[in-house]
Design a protein around this motif. Structure first.
Motif, PDB file in Angstrom:
ATOM      1  N   VAL A 100      74.251 -11.508  50.181  1.00 15.65           N
ATOM      2  CA  VAL A 100      73.633 -12.650  51.441  1.00 15.65           C
ATOM      3  C   VAL A 100      72.380 -12.725  51.357  1.00 15.65           C
ATOM      4  N   ARG A 101      71.474 -11.963  50.972  1.00 10.20           N
ATOM      5  CA  ARG A 101      69.966 -12.131  50.924  1.00 10.20           C
ATOM      6  C   ARG A 101      69.681 -13.152  49.553  1.00 10.20           C
ATOM      7  N   ARG A 102      70.580 -13.192  48.688  1.00  9.69           N
ATOM      8  CA  ARG A 102      70.365 -14.228  47.808  1.00  9.69           C
ATOM      9  C   ARG A 102      70.590 -15.661  47.969  1.00  9.69           C
ATOM     10  N   ALA A 103      71.373 -15.660  49.214  1.00  4.83           N
ATOM     11  CA  ALA A 103      71.883 -17.187  49.688  1.00  4.83           C
ATOM     12  C   ALA A 103      71.112 -17.646  50.873  1.00  4.83           C
ATOM     13  N   ILE A 104      70.184 -16.714  51.196  1.00 10.64           N
ATOM     14  CA  ILE A 104      69.583 -17.204  52.606  1.00 10.64           C
ATOM     15  C   ILE A 104      68.195 -17.451  52.657  1.00 10.64           C
ATOM     16  N   GLY A 105      67.539 -18.216  53.537  1.00 13.54           N
ATOM     17  CA  GLY A 105      66.031 -18.187  53.680  1.00 13.54           C
ATOM     18  C   GLY A 105      65.836 -17.959  55.203  1.00 13.54           C
ATOM     19  N   LEU A 106      64.886 -17.624  55.403  1.00 14.25           N
ATOM     20  CA  LEU A 106      64.400 -17.239  56.921  1.00 14.25           C
ATOM     21  C   LEU A 106      62.873 -17.514  57.373  1.00 14.25           C
ATOM     22  N   THR A 107      63.005 -18.214  58.336  1.00 15.31           N
ATOM     23  CA  THR A 107      61.566 -18.619  58.746  1.00 15.31           C
ATOM     24  C   THR A 107      61.476 -18.078  60.274  1.00 15.31           C
ATOM     25  N   GLY A 108      60.525 -17.134  60.553  1.00 13.53           N
ATOM     26  CA  GLY A 108      60.687 -16.146  61.988  1.00 13.53           C
ATOM     27  C   GLY A 108      59.979 -17.266  62.794  1.00 13.53           C
ATOM     28  N   GLN A 109      59.602 -16.705  63.925  1.00 12.41           N
ATOM     29  CA  GLN A 109      58.831 -17.313  65.071  1.00 12.41           C
ATOM     30  C   GLN A 109      57.638 -17.833  64.640  1.00 12.41           C
ATOM     31  N   TYR A 110      56.860 -17.081  63.979  1.00 11.46           N
ATOM     32  CA  TYR A 110      55.365 -17.221  63.535  1.00 11.46           C
ATOM     33  C   TYR A 110      55.135 -17.030  62.062  1.00 11.46           C
ATOM     34  N   ALA A 111      54.333 -17.993  61.499  1.00 13.87           N
ATOM     35  CA  ALA A 111      53.914 -18.016  60.194  1.00 13.87           C
ATOM     36  C   ALA A 111      53.527 -16.718  59.427  1.00 13.87           C
ATOM     37  N   SER A 112      54.303 -16.494  58.499  1.00 18.25           N
ATOM     38  CA  SER A 112      54.062 -14.966  57.768  1.00 18.25           C
ATOM     39  C   SER A 112      53.504 -15.242  56.501  1.00 18.25           C
ATOM     40  N   VAL A 113      52.893 -16.160  56.261  1.00 17.36           N
ATOM     41  CA  VAL A 113      52.245 -16.224  54.828  1.00 17.36           C
ATOM     42  C   VAL A 113      51.004 -15.371  54.662  1.00 17.36           C
ATOM     43  N   ASP A 114      50.717 -15.125  53.583  1.00 17.21           N
ATOM     44  CA  ASP A 114      49.565 -14.201  53.164  1.00 17.21           C
ATOM     45  C   ASP A 114      48.281 -15.042  53.304  1.00 17.21           C
ATOM     46  N   GLU A 115      47.332 -15.010  54.338  1.00 17.19           N
ATOM     47  CA  GLU A 115      46.301 -15.945  54.523  1.00 17.19           C
ATOM     48  C   GLU A 115      45.230 -15.582  53.455  1.00 17.19           C
ATOM     49  N   ASP A 116      45.262 -14.617  52.561  1.00 20.20           N
ATOM     50  CA  ASP A 116      44.101 -14.241  51.663  1.00 20.20           C
ATOM     51  C   ASP A 116      44.754 -14.855  50.340  1.00 20.20           C
ATOM     52  N   LEU A 117      45.743 -15.272  50.277  1.00 17.64           N
ATOM     53  CA  LEU A 117      46.357 -16.020  49.015  1.00 17.64           C
ATOM     54  C   LEU A 117      46.334 -17.467  49.275  1.00 17.64           C
ATOM     55  N   THR A 118      46.153 -18.363  48.114  1.00 14.66           N
ATOM     56  CA  THR A 118      46.391 -19.865  48.448  1.00 14.66           C
ATOM     57  C   THR A 118      47.779 -20.127  48.548  1.00 14.66           C
TER      58      THR A 118
END
Length: 333
Positions: free
Chosen positions: A75-93
């Motif tokens: 299942v995890r291979r088949a899905i993408g998930l975007t939560g309520q708040y952006a969860s990117v690493d701010e210290d990476l480009t």
């Protein structure tokens, strides 16, 4: 058409709180299902179960043909998930964020960089890709977050309130990205509290309250379920307001409301009310700048459905205590 998401009888309890009380969901491949409900209704809990982040207490669910409990890795291979708040690493480009995710998904470095470049270009972030994410605006972070959920080229994407905190222009950008996903065949499950968002994007809508599905239909079908139409008239001259009010009262047999100083509104039971009103206005020589016969808005449908759900829960005594609040649902994650 094949079902991309199929859930039956999902239940989940956190202590004394019944977050889900037998939820059924179905989404055809390549379609958008909007899931609506008040805060704490169980929407996020359902998404977390479908994303294998929580196990249901009972019930079954399959995503992309795989059981969420027994085939969680598939299942995890088949899905993408975007939560309520952006969860990117701010210290990476931007590039580094996407390459890192690609590496975690077992892409080679070359494949991850190519995928990152393609997604950054698709989401209008090619020039910003070498900048640290902490320098991005809220809209840019949301776009990067959505791009991150697509690194693995998922067939199913969960968008859990994806436009929270965005201004209307940035919200429109996200809407167009969602439409682009669907055009290429991706299935989308969208939870949102913006009723116009569900109306604009969803093929079908499921309304959840008190952990239960209380309605399911197309946006148009839900509006029809609530019933009734509203006739609105704005005369060209403010001096004609009272004359128009008299005509509308006679045509509808109902009390006329004034949402604005120069706007009149009345509920009607059939399309013929429009033609009758037009004829009466013409006969009396009254010009108008606005004349509209409309179904209930999705906002009106939502308040009607959830209001009835609350009344039912309160009448049921103990059932009314099963409401999960935001705090409980958030801690359940």
């Amino acid at each position: 058409m094949a079902l991309a998401i199929e859930a039956h009888g999902l239940t989940k309890r956190f202590g004394r709180t019944q977050a889900l009380a037998g939820v059924d969901l179905e989404v055809e491949a390549g379609r958008v299902l909007g899931v609506l409900g008040p805060n704490g209704a169980g929407k996020t809990t359902a998404v977390r179960i479908l994303a294998t982040l929580l196990r249901p207490d009972s019930g079954t669910a399959r995503v992309a043909g795989h059981d969420v409990v027994h085939e969680a890795a598939r299942v995890r291979r088949a899905i993408g998930l975007t939560g309520q708040y952006a969860s990117v690493d701010e210290d990476l480009t931007g590039v580094e964020n996407l390459v890192m995710i690609g590496t975690l998904l077992d892409l080679s470095t070359r494949e991850a960089k190519a995928r990152a470049a393609a997604l950054l270009a698709e989401f209008g972030l090619a020039e910003a890709g070498k900048r640290l994410a902490k320098t991005y605006s809220g809209g840019m972070r949301r776009r990067l977050d959505l791009a991150a959920s697509l690194v693995g080229d998922p067939s199913v994407v969960y968008l859990d309130e994806p436009t929270t905190g965005l201004d209307p222009a940035k919200r429109d950008d996200v809407w167009e990205m969602v439409r682009a996903l669907v055009r290429r065949g991706t299935t989308v499950l969208l939870t949102t509290q913006y009723l116009e968002e569900a109306d604009a994007l969803a093929d079908e809508i499921t309304v959840i309250d008190h952990g239960r599905v209380i309605a399911h239909d197309t946006p148009h079908g839900l509006k029809r379920q609530v019933g009734g139409q509203t006739l609105e008239v704005r005369p060209a001259s403010i001096d004609d307001v009272e004359r128009v009010a008299t005509i509308l009262a006679q045509v509808s047999g109902r009390a006329v409301e004034r949402p604005a100083r120069d706007l009149l509104s009345v509920p009607v039971t059939g399309d013929e009310a429009l033609t009758t009103t037009v004829a009466r206005l013409a006969a009396d020589g009254i010009r108008v700048t606005e004349l509209l016969l409309r179904l209930p808005s999705l906002d009106e449908v939502f308040y009607s459905l959830t209001g009835e759900s609350r009344r039912t829960a309160e009448a049921g005594g103990a059932d009314g205590a099963t409401r999960s609040d935001d705090t409980t649902e958030g801690k359940a994650a």
